[in-house]
Write an enzyme that holds these catalytic residues in place. Structure first.
Site: not given
Ligand code: NDP
Length: 509
Positions: A195-196, A258
């Site tokens: 939890d950042h 949070h």
């Molecule tokens: P994204 O939607 O950008 O997904 C990350 C990567 O996961 C995608 O680039 C994709 O890569 C892969 N992926 C695998 N399965 C799926 C799917 N069913 N749908 C979409 N993408 C998929 O997520 P975030 O990076 O924003 O978030 C990742 C995690 O971090 C989440 O659990 C989020 O709640 C948490 N988080 C994010 C924050 C942020 O600032 N973004 C802040 C705090 C928490 P590929 O297609 O290349 O496999």
């Protein structure tokens, strides 16, 4: 090399050589947070010389593409400017591995790839898995890690850990199920639920403030504190996250994680040591002591809201239901206010009021502790001009991180006029340092095996146990009045009523 994140007496050595595997490296989190954090750790010489970062995802990338994309990400999102030589050296350690998240053969090849990197960098088999994908694939990834044995130390004395992103479940049942799946593959001491908020300097300063000072702790109880207000306000709407947010809402997105963390750090008993299980034991006790909300109490203790059209900083903005990707009759809440009571000796009778929302007038997170009013007999007579306020201690988490205390003082002059004044501590002006990002601290801690700032399985479940009845009650009773606050205001009027019924008001921020 000393580590600026730690007190001198606990200066740790550099983290051990290891491979960090980021699942979902092509996503938003990796770009915005993880890679800039790793780059800054490298820049401050806080990473070991022998390490590799393997980005795992499905996209058609390769090492070169990963390095180029991540360079752009660091340029855009790092808290310090990108230094060419530091980046070039760091980028040599980045590798891309392409596979599907449910492909056992892919995970077997990943194991081989990691063993090759072990040999190349002389790494003794240490692995830090980081699950940074949307939650729908969390379980697949964990299962496949277990299937090919990537959950077990490869050599005697080496370690394997897993960091799991939020959200951890969507209610009590799903959190339990996720904990059970994770528990089939990893032991609890290998698991780092992130939890950042806990990586933020000001949140950690709450521990220092409470337990490294002697003046506040004797007052930190129902004898001296009237009530506590915790606010996490955002002026932004849902930006590009409609798909996620419309399924989630403010209670799941902010309160369950949070805000419950802030509340438990604020209210916990002193731990016997600043050590992971000691701290988390005390936090769980607070969560257990919170009075359960029966369905009949939900409408009395919890207010939900959704923003309609309005204006932020003078600019018109659409209502939630008009945001692209949101269902035009959506009943998702973008605002929650609630009153919680902690049934223990320290806090009996002290309400904790929580509020969070989107499209509020400003972005601010703070904990405000309202002390009881003193007997005002001395100043009540008509000849004294006074504008008494109760003492309020405000711990501001973001932005403008700091702590301020409001107290009453005499206005200079021949008359006895009393006015509230503020004593102010600001991180920026007192320490003058660029504060490390939460993810820097948390990545380093996970790499070093320190779970103090990560959430334990029982903590997640306690928090969901408290809030799931609210979600269930809301599901049975759709909100009759959404949207019920214009964007750019401090939320629905019912939230004011919640405090007014107790003779109190929300703090003006
Ligand atoms: P994204 O939607 O950008 O997904 C990350 C990567 O996961 C995608 O680039 C994709 O890569 C892969 N992926 C695998 N399965 C799926 C799917 N069913 N749908 C979409 N993408 C998929 O997520 P975030 O990076 O924003 O978030 C990742 C995690 O971090 C989440 O659990 C989020 O709640 C948490 N988080 C994010 C924050 C942020 O600032 N973004 C802040 C705090 C928490 P590929 O297609 O290349 O496999």
């Amino acid at each position: 090399m000393t580590n600026p994140f730690r007190f001198p007496e606990e200066q740790a050595q550099l983290p051990e050589p290891a491979i960090l595997i980021i699942f979902g490296v092509t996503g938003d989190l990796a770009r915005r947070k993880l890679m800039p954090a790793l780059y800054n750790l490298a820049r401050e010489n806080l990473l070991p010389a022998r390490f590799a970062v393997v980005g795992f995802a499905r996209s058609d990338w390769n090492d070169g593409k990963l390095r180029a994309e991540m360079r752009r990400a660091v340029e855009a999102f790092s808290r310090t400017p990108l230094l060419g030589p530091v980046w070039e050296e760091f980028a040599q350690h980045l590798y891309y591995f392409r596979s599907h998240y449910d492909d056992a053969e892919g995970f077997r090849r990943l194991d081989e790839c990691l063993q090759e990197l072990d040999a190349r960098y002389n790494i003794p088999g240490n692995r830090l898995h980081y699950v940074a994908t949307p939650p729908v694939v969390f379980q697949q990834i964990i299962r496949h890690i277990g299937l090919v044995g990537l959950n077990r130390p490869r050599t005697p004395g080496s370690w394997v850990r897993v960091v799991i992103e939020k959200p951890f479940g969507t209610d009590l049942a799903s959190a339990r199920q996720l904990n059970a799946s994770v528990g089939q593959v990893f032991s609890e001491d290998q698991v780092f639920r992130i939890d950042h908020y806990l990586g933020k300097e000001t949140v950690q300063n709450l521990l220092a403030f409470r337990f490294a000072n002697s003046i506040y702790e004797p007052l930190w109880n129902q004898k001296y504190i009237d009530h506590v207000q915790i606010t996490v306000a955002e002026s932004v709407g849902i930006e590009t996250r409609a798909g996620f947010y419309d399924q989630t809402g403010a209670l799941r997105d902010m309160v369950q994680n949070h805000m419950m963390q802030l509340l438990s750090l604020m209210a916990m008993e002193p731990p016997v040591a600043l050590e992971a299980n000691a701290v988390r034991d005390e936090k769980v006790k607070v969560l257990r002591a919170i009075k359960r909300l029966a369905p009949a109490d939900v409408s009395k203790a919890v207010v939900r809201g959704q923003y309609g059209p309005g204006a932020i900083h003078g600019q018109p903005v659409p209502g939630y239901r008009q945001e692209p990707g949101v269902h035009p009759n959506s009943t998702t809440e973008t605002y929650v206010a609630m009153k919680l009571e902690i049934d223990n000796w320290r806090w009996a009778g002290v309400p904790f009021y929580l509020r969070t929302g989107k499209r509020l007038p400003k972005k601010i997170s703070e904990i405000a502790v309202y002390f009881r009013t003193p007997p005002q007999l001395l100043f009540e007579r008509g000849e004294f001009d006074h504008a008494f306020t109760t003492n309020v201690l405000s711990i501001q988490i973001q932005p403008n991180e700091g702590i301020s205390l409001t107290f009453n003082a005499k206005v200079p002059g021949s008359e006895m006029r009393i006015r509230p004044v503020v004593m102010d501590f600001r991180y920026g002006s007192s320490f003058g340092l660029s504060t490390p990002e939460a993810y820097e601290r948390l990545l380093l801690d996970a790499w070093q095996g320190d779970a103090t700032l990560f959430i334990r399985a029982d903590e997640v479940e306690e928090s969901w146990r408290l809030l799931t009845p609210v979600l269930e009650t809301w599901q049975r009773m759709p909100p009759p009045d959404f949207p019920n606050y214009p964007a750019g205001t401090w939320g629905p009027s019912d939230a004011d009523v919640l405090l007014a019924l107790d003779g109190r008001r929300w703090r003006r921020l």
